[in-house]
Design a protein around this motif. Structure first.
Motif, mmCIF file in Angstrom:
data_model
loop_
_atom_site.group_PDB
_atom_site.id
_atom_site.type_symbol
_atom_site.label_atom_id
_atom_site.label_comp_id
_atom_site.label_asym_id
_atom_site.label_seq_id
_atom_site.Cartn_x
_atom_site.Cartn_y
_atom_site.Cartn_z
ATOM 1 N N GLY A 1 0.830 -1.202 0.000
ATOM 2 C CA GLY A 1 0.000 0.000 0.000
ATOM 3 C C GLY A 1 0.856 1.239 0.000
ATOM 4 N N GLY A 2 0.202 2.375 0.233
ATOM 5 C CA GLY A 2 0.920 3.641 0.240
ATOM 6 C C GLY A 2 -0.025 4.815 0.222
ATOM 7 N N THR A 3 0.406 5.907 -0.370
ATOM 8 C CA THR A 3 -0.351 7.159 -0.355
ATOM 9 C C THR A 3 -0.811 7.547 -1.761
ATOM 10 O OG1 THR A 3 1.677 8.455 -0.611
ATOM 11 C CG2 THR A 3 0.938 7.985 1.642
ATOM 12 N N ILE A 4 -1.873 8.363 -1.796
ATOM 13 C CA ILE A 4 -2.414 8.881 -3.057
ATOM 14 C C ILE A 4 -2.604 10.383 -2.899
ATOM 15 C CG2 ILE A 4 -4.277 8.762 -4.748
ATOM 16 C CD1 ILE A 4 -4.967 6.023 -3.717
ATOM 17 N N THR A 5 -2.157 11.149 -3.877
ATOM 18 C CA THR A 5 -2.369 12.598 -3.876
ATOM 19 C C THR A 5 -3.061 13.015 -5.166
ATOM 20 O OG1 THR A 5 -0.171 12.991 -4.830
ATOM 21 C CG2 THR A 5 -0.353 13.044 -2.421
ATOM 22 N N GLY A 6 -3.906 14.048 -5.077
ATOM 23 C CA GLY A 6 -4.534 14.634 -6.247
ATOM 24 C C GLY A 6 -5.647 13.841 -6.868
ATOM 25 N N TYR A 7 -6.150 12.826 -6.190
ATOM 26 C CA TYR A 7 -7.198 11.957 -6.745
ATOM 27 C C TYR A 7 -8.550 12.652 -6.603
ATOM 28 C CZ TYR A 7 -10.085 7.687 -7.220
ATOM 29 O OH TYR A 7 -11.016 6.747 -7.596
ATOM 30 N N ASN A 8 -8.969 13.336 -7.681
ATOM 31 C CA ASN A 8 -10.208 14.118 -7.660
ATOM 32 C C ASN A 8 -11.360 13.432 -8.376
ATOM 33 O OD1 ASN A 8 -8.794 16.262 -6.402
ATOM 34 N ND2 ASN A 8 -8.062 16.960 -8.404
ATOM 35 N N GLY A 9 -11.062 12.389 -9.142
ATOM 36 C CA GLY A 9 -12.093 11.746 -9.936
ATOM 37 C C GLY A 9 -12.656 10.514 -9.262
ATOM 38 N N THR A 10 -13.115 9.580 -10.083
ATOM 39 C CA THR A 10 -13.645 8.311 -9.597
ATOM 40 C C THR A 10 -13.156 7.196 -10.521
ATOM 41 O OG1 THR A 10 -15.656 8.536 -10.935
ATOM 42 C CG2 THR A 10 -15.737 9.376 -8.672
ATOM 43 N N GLY A 11 -13.169 5.957 -9.984
ATOM 44 C CA GLY A 11 -12.901 4.803 -10.832
ATOM 45 C C GLY A 11 -11.448 4.437 -11.008
ATOM 46 N N LEU A 12 -10.539 4.938 -10.141
ATOM 47 C CA LEU A 12 -9.137 4.545 -10.226
ATOM 48 C C LEU A 12 -8.999 3.068 -9.852
ATOM 49 C CD1 LEU A 12 -6.059 5.055 -10.428
ATOM 50 C CD2 LEU A 12 -6.149 5.862 -8.045
ATOM 51 N N VAL A 13 -8.408 2.280 -10.750
ATOM 52 C CA VAL A 13 -8.210 0.844 -10.518
ATOM 53 C C VAL A 13 -6.717 0.547 -10.533
ATOM 54 C CG1 VAL A 13 -8.666 -1.495 -11.337
ATOM 55 C CG2 VAL A 13 -10.418 0.269 -11.571
ATOM 56 N N LEU A 14 -6.244 -0.111 -9.452
ATOM 57 C CA LEU A 14 -4.846 -0.505 -9.336
ATOM 58 C C LEU A 14 -4.714 -2.009 -9.490
ATOM 59 C CD1 LEU A 14 -3.804 1.636 -6.221
ATOM 60 C CD2 LEU A 14 -3.604 2.252 -8.644
ATOM 61 N N GLN A 15 -3.536 -2.437 -9.937
ATOM 62 C CA GLN A 15 -3.225 -3.848 -10.027
ATOM 63 C C GLN A 15 -1.880 -4.124 -9.369
ATOM 64 O OE1 GLN A 15 -3.258 -4.938 -14.183
ATOM 65 N NE2 GLN A 15 -5.411 -5.548 -14.116
ATOM 66 N N ASN A 16 -1.702 -5.359 -8.898
ATOM 67 C CA ASN A 16 -0.401 -5.825 -8.423
ATOM 68 C C ASN A 16 0.009 -7.032 -9.256
ATOM 69 O OD1 ASN A 16 1.948 -6.184 -6.950
ATOM 70 N ND2 ASN A 16 0.936 -7.407 -5.365
ATOM 71 N N ASN A 17 1.164 -6.931 -9.863
ATOM 72 C CA ASN A 17 1.683 -8.007 -10.719
ATOM 73 C C ASN A 17 0.705 -8.388 -11.828
ATOM 74 O OD1 ASN A 17 4.103 -8.206 -9.229
ATOM 75 N ND2 ASN A 17 3.131 -9.582 -7.734
ATOM 76 N N GLY A 18 0.047 -7.382 -12.372
ATOM 77 C CA GLY A 18 -0.819 -7.591 -13.525
ATOM 78 C C GLY A 18 -2.175 -8.178 -13.236
ATOM 79 N N GLY A 19 -2.574 -8.285 -11.969
ATOM 80 C CA GLY A 19 -3.882 -8.837 -11.634
ATOM 81 C C GLY A 19 -4.392 -8.279 -10.329
#
Length: 512
Positions: free
Chosen positions: A38-56
Motif C-alpha cells: 500500500g501507500g499514499t495517493i495525492t490529487g485523486y479528484n475523480g472516480t474509478g481509479l483501478v490498481l493492479q499488483n503483478n498484472g492482476g
C-alpha cells in the motif's frame, strides 16, 4: 502481515479436556505469513481509479482516498509491481506510480506513492483547411466513450461534407475525408455521436429541398439517404447510448417532424413522421441515454409547450403559459425534465422542471434585461443544473439537487461583456461535464470561447473567472460545438479564418 489460522476439532475423551482449539500458526512460525502492499495517493479528484499488483488482483480505489492497501497479501520474498489499470474519470485524470516495484522483506510495504493530475486540453491541430468557402461554414461533432473525437464540416463553398477524427493518445486530427458531394450549398447541418461510437449526420441543401442523412459506424459512413420530402427550418439529431437516434425538424408548414432511427433500420426506414405539436420557434429537442425524448417548442403565438415522446407520439406534458424567445431542454432516463426559457417580452429567465412525475410552476431565476442565453443539464439521479450568460459580463450557474425543492444561489464567473452569446452545457449521467460560452461582440472586437469544468452536485468549485480557450477573429458567425462522454472526456470545436474570411479552418480540442 496476514497470518494463517487453523482449527483443531478433537473428539473422544481428549475432547473433554481440549474442546475446540484454534491456533494462529503465523504467530508461532508454523505457517506462511503474507504481507500487504500500500501507500499514499495525492490529487485523486475523480472516480474509478483501478490498481493492479503483478498484472492482476484489480482494486478499485474509493473516491477521495488519500491512501490505499491492496487487499491481496503476498509471501515474504515475493516481488510486487503496482500499476494503474484504469485511470480516473469525472474528471479525467492521469496517475503516476512511484516506488511501485520491489520485494517483500518480512514486513508490509507502505512506501508506494501515487500522484494524480487532471488531464488538459490537447489535439488542437486543425482538422482541415476549408478553402474556397463563401459565407459561414457549418460544423458539428462529438466524443465517444473511447475518447475519440469526431467532427463533421462543410468545404468547397459548402458543397462538400467532410469529417475528421482524433483518438487518444494522438495529438493530431486525421486529414479531412469527404462524406460526399452535396450538389449544392449546405444550409443546415447537425451531427451527434453515441457512447458506442456510432453517429448520424443530417444536413439540408437550401430551403426548398428535402434533407439528407448518413449513418456513421465508428469508422466509415453509409451511403447518403434522402430523408423527408419538404423543406425544413431547423434540424436536430440526438443520439442515445446504444446508437439509436431521434431526428427532429420544423417543417415549412411550421409543424414538428421526427424520425426514430438506428443502424438496423437506417437505410430502409426513410422519411419523417409529421405531427402538429409545434408551430415553430422556440424549439429544442433532447434525448436521454436510454432514448427517452422531450421537446420544448412554441405554438403559433410563441407560448411554450413541453412534450415527451411516448411510443410513437409526443404527449403535451406542461404548458407554462409564457411566451418565449428561446428554450433549452434536458431529460434523464427516469423522466425528469428541465426547461430553461427567456420571456419574449419581459426577458426574464424562467425554469420549469418535472421531478418524480410532478411539474413545478414557471420559476423566475433571474429578472430580465441582461440575460441573453441559457442551457440546462440533468444527471442520472435527478440533480439539475442551469447556466446563463449576462450581457454585462458574467456567466452564472444554479443547481437544484434531487433531494431539494429550491435552486441554489447563483454562482457567477467573470467573462467579457458582449452583444450576444451562446451557452452550452455538456454533462454526462454522472453529473460531470463542461460549460461553454461563445461571447459575441459588435464591430471589430474578437469573439471569445470559454470552456470550464462543471458538475451538477457542486463538488467542483466554479471559477471566479471563466477560462478563455480561443479568441476568434473570423468574419462570420461561427458554429460552437461542445461534447462530453461517460468518463468526462470532452471535445469542443469552432471555425476560424486566417485572412479575413476568404478561407477557413476547423479549430478543435479534445480532453482525453
Amino acid at each position: 502481515m496476514q497470518a494463517e489460522k487453523v482449527s483443531l476439532d478433537t473428539s473422544g475423551a481428549q475432547g473433554l479436556l481440549l474442546g475446540s482449539l484454534s491456533l494462529d500458526l503465523g504467530l508461532f512460525g508454523g505457517g506462511t505469513p503474507t504481507y500487504t502492499v500500500g501507500g499514499t495517493i495525492t490529487g485523486y479528484n475523480g472516480t474509478g481509479l483501478v490498481l493492479q499488483n503483478n498484472g492482476g488482483s484489480n482494486y478499485t480505489v474509493p473516491a477521495g482516498a488519500t491512501n490505499f492497501t491492496l487487499p491481496s497479501g503476498i509471501a515474504d520474498g515475493s516481488t510486487f509491481s503496482v500499476t494503474v489499470a484504469t485511470a480516473p474519470g469525472n474528471p479525467p485524470q492521469q496517475c503516476m506510480v512511484a516506488g511501485g516495484t520491489g520485494t517483500i522483506n518480512a514486513a508490509d510495504e507502505v512506501g508506494v506513492s501515487i500522484s494524480c493530475t487532471d488531464n488538459t486540453w490537447g489535439a488542437t491541430t486543425v482538422g482541415a483547411n476549408m478553402t474556397g468557402i463563401s459565407g459561414a461554414p457549418y460544423l458539428a461533432g462529438g466524443i465517444d466513450n473511447n475518447g475519440k473525437g469526431v467532427i463533421v464540416y462543410t468545404s468547397n463553398t459548402n458543397q462538400n461534407l467532410m469529417w475528421s477524427s482524433v483518438s487518444a493518445p494522438s495529438t493530431l486530427w486525421a486529414a479531412g475525408t469527404s462524406i460526399g458531394a452535396t450538389g449544392s450549398a449546405i444550409t443546415m447541418l447537425d451531427f451527434d455521436i453515441s457512447q458506442n461510437g456510432t453517429g448520424i449526420g443530417i444536413w439540408q441543401r437550401g430551403l426548398l429541398t428535402p434533407f439528407l442523412s448518413a449513418y456513421f459506424n465508428g469508422s466509415a459512413w453509409s451511403s447518403i439517404q434522402n430523408v423527408g420530402t419538404t423543406s425544413h427550418n431547423s434540424l436536430q439529431i440526438n443520439m442515445n447510448a446504444a446508437g439509436g437516434g431521434l431526428i427532429t425538424a420544423i417543417e415549412n408548414s411550421n409543424s414538428l417532424a421526427f424520425k426514430n432511427t438506428a443502424a438496423a433500420d437506417f437505410a430502409t426506414n426513410i422519411g419523417l413522421t409529421a405531427t402538429s405539436i409545434c408551430s415553430g420557434n422556440p424549439y429544442d429537442a433532447t434525448t436521454s441515454s436510454s432514448g427517452r425524448a422531450a421537446v420544448g417548442c412554441g405554438d403559433a403565438q410563441s407560448y411554450l409547450q413541453l412534450y415527451e415522446r411516448v411510443g410513437s407520439s409526443f404527449i403535451l406534458e406542461n404548458a407554462p403559459g409564457i411566451q418565449s424567445q428561446n428554450i433549452d431542454t434536458s431529460i434523464n432516463d427516469s423522466g425528469n425534465i428541465l426547461a430553461a426559457y427567456i420571456g419574449l417580452y419581459d426577458s426574464n429567465l424562467y425554469l420549469s422542471h418535472r421531478s418524480g412525475g410532478i411539474w413545478s410552476g414557471a420559476t423566475v431565476i433571474e429578472n430580465g434585461g441582461d440575460v441573453n442565453d441559457a442551457a440546462t443539464a440533468i444527471d442520472s439521479t435527478g440533480n439539475m443544473l442551469v447556466a446563463w450568460y449576462r450581457l454585462s459580463g458574467s456567466l452564472c450557474i444554479s443547481r437544484k439537487l434531487a433531494a431539494n425543492t429550491s435552486w441554489s444561489v447563483a454562482q457567477c464567473a467573470t467573462v467579457d461583456s458582449g452583444v450576444g452569446g451562446k451557452v452550452i452545457l455538456a454533462v454526462n449521467d454522472a453529473g460531470y461535464g463542461y460549460v461553454g460560452l461563445m461571447r459575441a461582440t459588435g464591430g471589430s472586437s474578437p469573439r471569445r470561447y470559454y470552456v470550464d469544468s462543471v458538475d451538477t452536485r457542486g463538488q467542483i468549485a466554479f471559477p471566479a473567472t471563466l477560462t478563455i480557450r480561443r479568441t476568434n477573429f473570423a468574419g462570420h458567425s461561427p458554429p460552437f460545438v461542445l461534447s462530453v462522454n461517460a468518463t468526462g472526456q470532452g471535445m469542443w470545436a469552432t471555425t476560424d479564418s486566417n485572412n479575413g474570411g476568404t478561407s477557413y479552418f476547423v479549430f478543435a480540442e479534445v480532453l482525453q
